[in-house]
Design an enzyme around this catalytic site. Structure first.
Site, PDB file in Angstrom:
ATOM      1  N   TYR A   1     -39.270 -69.885 -61.008  1.00 61.28           N
ATOM      2  CA  TYR A   1     -39.876 -68.798 -60.133  1.00 61.28           C
ATOM      3  C   TYR A   1     -39.978 -67.635 -58.687  1.00 61.28           C
ATOM      4  CZ  TYR A   1     -44.310 -65.232 -59.993  1.00 61.28           C
ATOM      5  OH  TYR A   1     -44.758 -63.790 -60.557  1.00 61.28           O
TER       6      TYR A   1
ATOM      7  N   SER B   1     -43.836 -61.480 -55.609  1.00 63.85           N
ATOM      8  CA  SER B   1     -45.317 -62.097 -56.305  1.00 63.85           C
ATOM      9  C   SER B   1     -45.203 -62.595 -54.443  1.00 63.85           C
ATOM     10  CB  SER B   1     -44.537 -62.993 -56.901  1.00 63.85           C
ATOM     11  OG  SER B   1     -45.635 -64.279 -56.610  1.00 63.85           O
TER      12      SER B   1
END
Length: 267
Positions: A155, A141
């Site tokens: 995350y 990401s």
């Protein structure tokens, strides 16, 4: 067309979202696609894929379970002869502030986001080493690598670890003609993203989505089909001399130097 014709591909998290975009694109380009996903949606997804590529199949497994993952990969290899491509898209994403993250929540993210990709790579690479050919595409990401927001420590940490794993594997297996790369998505219009908007404001979630679109330099979120095209490039021989890289897929979101500050240069 047919850029991966006859190749054997395994896609984790392929029941929906970007994983589905990857699975569909690979099938359209001639790959024999197997989806690994714990969601019941995987059954419906594979039926759709079989209209494109008759050999499409699925295993309903939890990517964090190493034994089940190895068994699934071994069965794919037994049926088709080997494994050429491993696209690892399974993952979780939600906001939770650092002091509210307990051990169980952190373990859930470590197990799915990081260990799930570790298990996929650990299951696929022996077949790739044997044939001295392989393509691994991991979903990381932009969060944790280039940008981060409050409430995303869990995350960001797991997605950052994926990039480290990608580079380390690329280095270790480069002489075996195995390329290992990562896709770093920004905002993509996935079921997970829409669910997040609805949880934030059920009555006005479309306005939130529109605001997200407006904040992106290209004025829209990415699509799962576009994610599939990026994965196709990294899964095909078009990327034969690319390894250990993180390809940002974000519509330009990470370009502004002072993103979100409200600062504008003088004319």
């Amino acid at each position: 067309m047919d850029r991966v014709k006859g190749k054997v591909a395994v896609v984790t998290g392929g029941a929906m979202g970007m994983g589905y975009g990857c699975a569909k694109t690979l099938a359209q380009e001639g790959a024999k696609v197997t989806i690994l996903d714990r969601s019941d949606e995987v059954k419906k997804t594979v039926e759709e894929l079989r209209e494109i590529e008759k050999d499409a199949q699925f295993y309903q497994v939890d990517v964090s379970n190493a034994a089940d993952m190895k068994k699934a990969y071994d069965e794919v290899a037994a049926k088709f002869g080997t494994i050429d491509i491993s696209v690892n898209a399974a993952g979780l994403g939600e906001q939770k502030y650092f002091l509210d993250v307990d051990e169980a929540f952190l373990d859930k993210y470590l197990n799915v986001n990081f260990k799930g990709i570790w298990n996929a790579c650990h299951s696929a690479i022996p077949y790739m080493v044997k044939q001295e050919y392989g393509k691994i595409v991991n979903f990381s990401s932009v969060t944790g690598i280039t940008v981060v927001d409050p409430g995303m420590t869990h995350y960001a940490s797991t997605k950052g670890a994926i990039m480290g794993l990608t580079k380390a594997l690329a280095s270790e297996f480069a002489d075996k003609n195995i390329t290992v790369n990562a896709i770093l998505p920004g905002m993509v219009r996935t079921p997970m993203a829409i669910r997040g908007f609805k949880e934030s404001d059920p009555d006005n979630w479309e306005q939130i989505a529109a605001a997200v679109d407006a904040a992106i330099p290209m004025k829209r979120m990415g699509t799962i089909e576009e994610a599939g095209k990026v994965a196709l490039f990294l899964s095909s021989d078009d990327s034969s001399y690319v390894t250990g890289q993180g390809l940002i897929f974000d519509g330009g979101s990470t370009l502004p130097e002072m993103q979100g500050s409200g600062w504008e240069p003088n004319d």
